[in-house]
Write a protein that holds these residues in place. Structure first.
Motif, PDB file in Angstrom:
ATOM      1  N   GLN A  41       0.861  -1.316   0.048  1.00 37.66           N
ATOM      2  CA  GLN A  41      -0.150   0.003   0.045  1.00 37.66           C
ATOM      3  C   GLN A  41       0.894   1.292   0.028  1.00 37.66           C
ATOM      4  OE1 GLN A  41      -4.091  -1.217   2.021  1.00 37.66           O
ATOM      5  NE2 GLN A  41      -2.451  -1.171   3.525  1.00 37.66           N
ATOM      6  N   PRO A  47      -5.107   2.510  -0.494  1.00 41.82           N
ATOM      7  CA  PRO A  47      -5.410   1.355   0.216  1.00 41.82           C
ATOM      8  C   PRO A  47      -5.539   0.285  -0.765  1.00 41.82           C
ATOM      9  CG  PRO A  47      -7.371   3.179   0.056  1.00 41.82           C
ATOM     10  CD  PRO A  47      -5.963   3.547  -0.481  1.00 41.82           C
ATOM     11  N   ASN A  49      -7.731  -3.341  -0.886  1.00 44.92           N
ATOM     12  CA  ASN A  49      -8.857  -4.205  -0.295  1.00 44.92           C
ATOM     13  C   ASN A  49      -9.119  -5.595  -0.913  1.00 44.92           C
ATOM     14  OD1 ASN A  49      -9.268  -1.939   1.537  1.00 44.92           O
ATOM     15  ND2 ASN A  49     -10.477  -0.787  -0.131  1.00 44.92           N
ATOM     16  N   GLU A  50      -9.166  -5.726  -2.140  1.00 49.09           N
ATOM     17  CA  GLU A  50      -9.531  -6.898  -2.888  1.00 49.09           C
ATOM     18  C   GLU A  50      -8.177  -7.730  -3.139  1.00 49.09           C
ATOM     19  OE1 GLU A  50     -12.558  -7.706  -3.452  1.00 49.09           O
ATOM     20  OE2 GLU A  50     -13.233  -5.924  -2.460  1.00 49.09           O
TER      21      GLU A  50
END
Length: 87
Positions: A41, A47, A49-50
């Motif tokens: 990140q 960010p 997330n997946e």
């Protein structure tokens, strides 16, 4: 790149560790390498997330990660489990 250390084209997301696992081999010994989600990140400054995005970011930075891991292996910077951890 040191030909004594080989990296397989394998990477697995570990949600428990919040890190991507990628194996290396040196003199026949298998070495588990990890790169943290936070490192990935920071690298892209956004960010993730997946799982698919995390693995795509890993793939985009694979060469640099392999070089970092190679240096850490050569300098024997293993954690208590015998793994290499980046970030």
């Amino acid at each position: 790149m040191n030909q004594d250390i080989l990296f397989a084209d394998i990477q697995l997301w570990d949600s428990q560790k919040q890190a991507v696992n990628f194996p290396a081999q040196q003199a026949g010994a298998l070495i588990t390498c990890w790169v943290s989600l936070s490192w990935l990140q920071k690298t892209i400054e956004q960010p993730l997330n997946e799982e698919s995005d995390i693995l795509a970011t890993f793939a985009a930075n694979r060469f640099d990660l392999e070089e970092l891991a190679e240096v850490m292996i050569e300098e024997e910077e293993f954690n208590s489990d015998g793994d290499i951890e980046i970030g």
